[in-house]
Design a protein around this motif. Structure first.
Motif, PDB file in Angstrom:
ATOM      1  N   PRO A  84       0.649  -1.107  -0.048  1.00  0.00           N
ATOM      2  CA  PRO A  84      -0.159   0.126  -0.061  1.00  0.00           C
ATOM      3  C   PRO A  84       0.944   1.182   0.106  1.00  0.00           C
ATOM      4  O   PRO A  84       1.988   1.291   0.740  1.00  0.00           O
ATOM      5  CB  PRO A  84      -0.942   0.068   1.305  1.00  0.00           C
ATOM      6  CG  PRO A  84      -0.608  -1.609   1.852  1.00  0.00           C
ATOM      7  CD  PRO A  84       0.406  -2.124   1.205  1.00  0.00           C
ATOM      8  N   ALA A  85       0.549   2.306  -0.836  1.00  0.00           N
ATOM      9  CA  ALA A  85       1.300   3.394  -0.925  1.00  0.00           C
ATOM     10  C   ALA A  85       1.517   4.048   0.537  1.00  0.00           C
ATOM     11  O   ALA A  85       2.490   4.972   0.643  1.00  0.00           O
ATOM     12  CB  ALA A  85       0.572   4.495  -1.799  1.00  0.00           C
ATOM     13  N   ASP A  86       0.485   4.019   1.532  1.00  0.00           N
ATOM     14  CA  ASP A  86       0.666   4.650   2.758  1.00  0.00           C
ATOM     15  C   ASP A  86       1.609   4.190   3.664  1.00  0.00           C
ATOM     16  O   ASP A  86       1.804   4.764   4.740  1.00  0.00           O
ATOM     17  CB  ASP A  86      -0.867   4.770   3.457  1.00  0.00           C
ATOM     18  CG  ASP A  86      -1.268   3.584   3.717  1.00  0.00           C
ATOM     19  OD1 ASP A  86      -0.670   2.426   3.352  1.00  0.00           O
ATOM     20  OD2 ASP A  86      -2.368   3.427   4.229  1.00  0.00           O
ATOM     21  N   LYS A  87       2.118   2.965   3.074  1.00  0.00           N
ATOM     22  CA  LYS A  87       3.151   2.435   4.094  1.00  0.00           C
ATOM     23  C   LYS A  87       4.576   2.942   3.600  1.00  0.00           C
ATOM     24  O   LYS A  87       5.793   2.345   4.082  1.00  0.00           O
ATOM     25  CB  LYS A  87       2.945   0.798   3.858  1.00  0.00           C
ATOM     26  CG  LYS A  87       1.820   0.258   4.387  1.00  0.00           C
ATOM     27  CD  LYS A  87       1.582   0.296   5.860  1.00  0.00           C
ATOM     28  CE  LYS A  87       0.392  -0.357   6.102  1.00  0.00           C
ATOM     29  NZ  LYS A  87       0.022  -0.164   7.505  1.00  0.00           N
ATOM     30  N   ILE A  88       4.678   3.627   2.444  1.00  0.00           N
ATOM     31  CA  ILE A  88       5.952   3.867   2.126  1.00  0.00           C
ATOM     32  C   ILE A  88       6.091   5.656   1.912  1.00  0.00           C
ATOM     33  O   ILE A  88       5.190   6.369   1.678  1.00  0.00           O
ATOM     34  CB  ILE A  88       5.962   3.615   0.411  1.00  0.00           C
ATOM     35  CG1 ILE A  88       5.892   2.282   0.250  1.00  0.00           C
ATOM     36  CG2 ILE A  88       7.475   4.021  -0.124  1.00  0.00           C
ATOM     37  CD1 ILE A  88       5.836   1.588  -1.069  1.00  0.00           C
TER      38      ILE A  88
END
Length: 196
Positions: A84-88
């Motif tokens: 998921p993008a919110d983990k990066i």
């Protein structure tokens, strides 16, 4: 499930998408510091988990799925997966920044200690100068009083000399007057008449 992404039909969208990917791939990215997460074999949680990655690990961004907002990553060991993008997060991880921050903090503490010593030395110097100024002010005051006293003495000497000259002048004038009054009463010498 098919893990391949459909390419945009319009060429300008393809160019824009390629530019966004190149920008994301060139910028530094890492796994966010507050997670310890898994990555998947495709761009959603419906794909099986293919590995796990520690928070703060630097990664390379390869692709992005706009529908699921998953990003394809490549780990330092070369493994590829989707997260998921919110983990990066972009930039440098706290694990990489910490040693530099620690070094900067130590340098700042040393600078503060040096500045504190300089401030203390300046305060001591200021106190010394204040004491010297007070002593100099006392000397100036004493010299001014001495100058006033000398001026009074000189003025008194001038008046004394003036009175002395007046006294001498008066005595000379009085003596001249007496002498002038006495001269007529002095016996006159008679002229001798010598006969031949």
């Amino acid at each position: 499930m098919n893990s391949s992404n459909k390419l945009p039909k319009k060429p300008w969208l393809a160019c824009l998408f390629a530019a966004a990917l190149s920008t994301s791939a060139s910028a530094a990215n890492y796994i966010s510091d507050d997670v310890y997460t898994f990555y998947h074999g495709g761009p959603s949680t419906e794909y099986r988990i293919t590995g796990r990655i520690r928070s703060g690990t630097p990664i390379t961004v390869l692709n992005r799925n706009e529908k699921t907002d998953f990003i394809q990553i490549k780990t330092p060991s070369g493994k590829v997966g989707w997260m998921p993008a919110d983990k990066i997060s972009s930039g440098t991880s706290l694990a990489d920044r910490y040693p530099k921050l620690q070094e900067q903090l130590s340098q700042n503490e040393e600078n503060l200690a040096i500045q504190a010593k300089e401030i203390l030395a300046l305060k001591q110097q200021n106190q010394t100068l204040a004491g010297q100024n007070a002593g100099n002010a006392g000397k100036v005051s004493a010299l001014e009083e001495e100058i006033v006293s000398l001026n009074r003495t000189i003025n008194g000497m001038d008046e004394s000399n003036l009175m002395r000259w007046f006294t001498y002048g008066g005595l000379v004038a009085f003596g001249g007057l007496l002498l002038g009054l006495m001269i007529p009463y002095l016996p006159k010498r008679r002229k001798r008449h010598d006969t031949w």
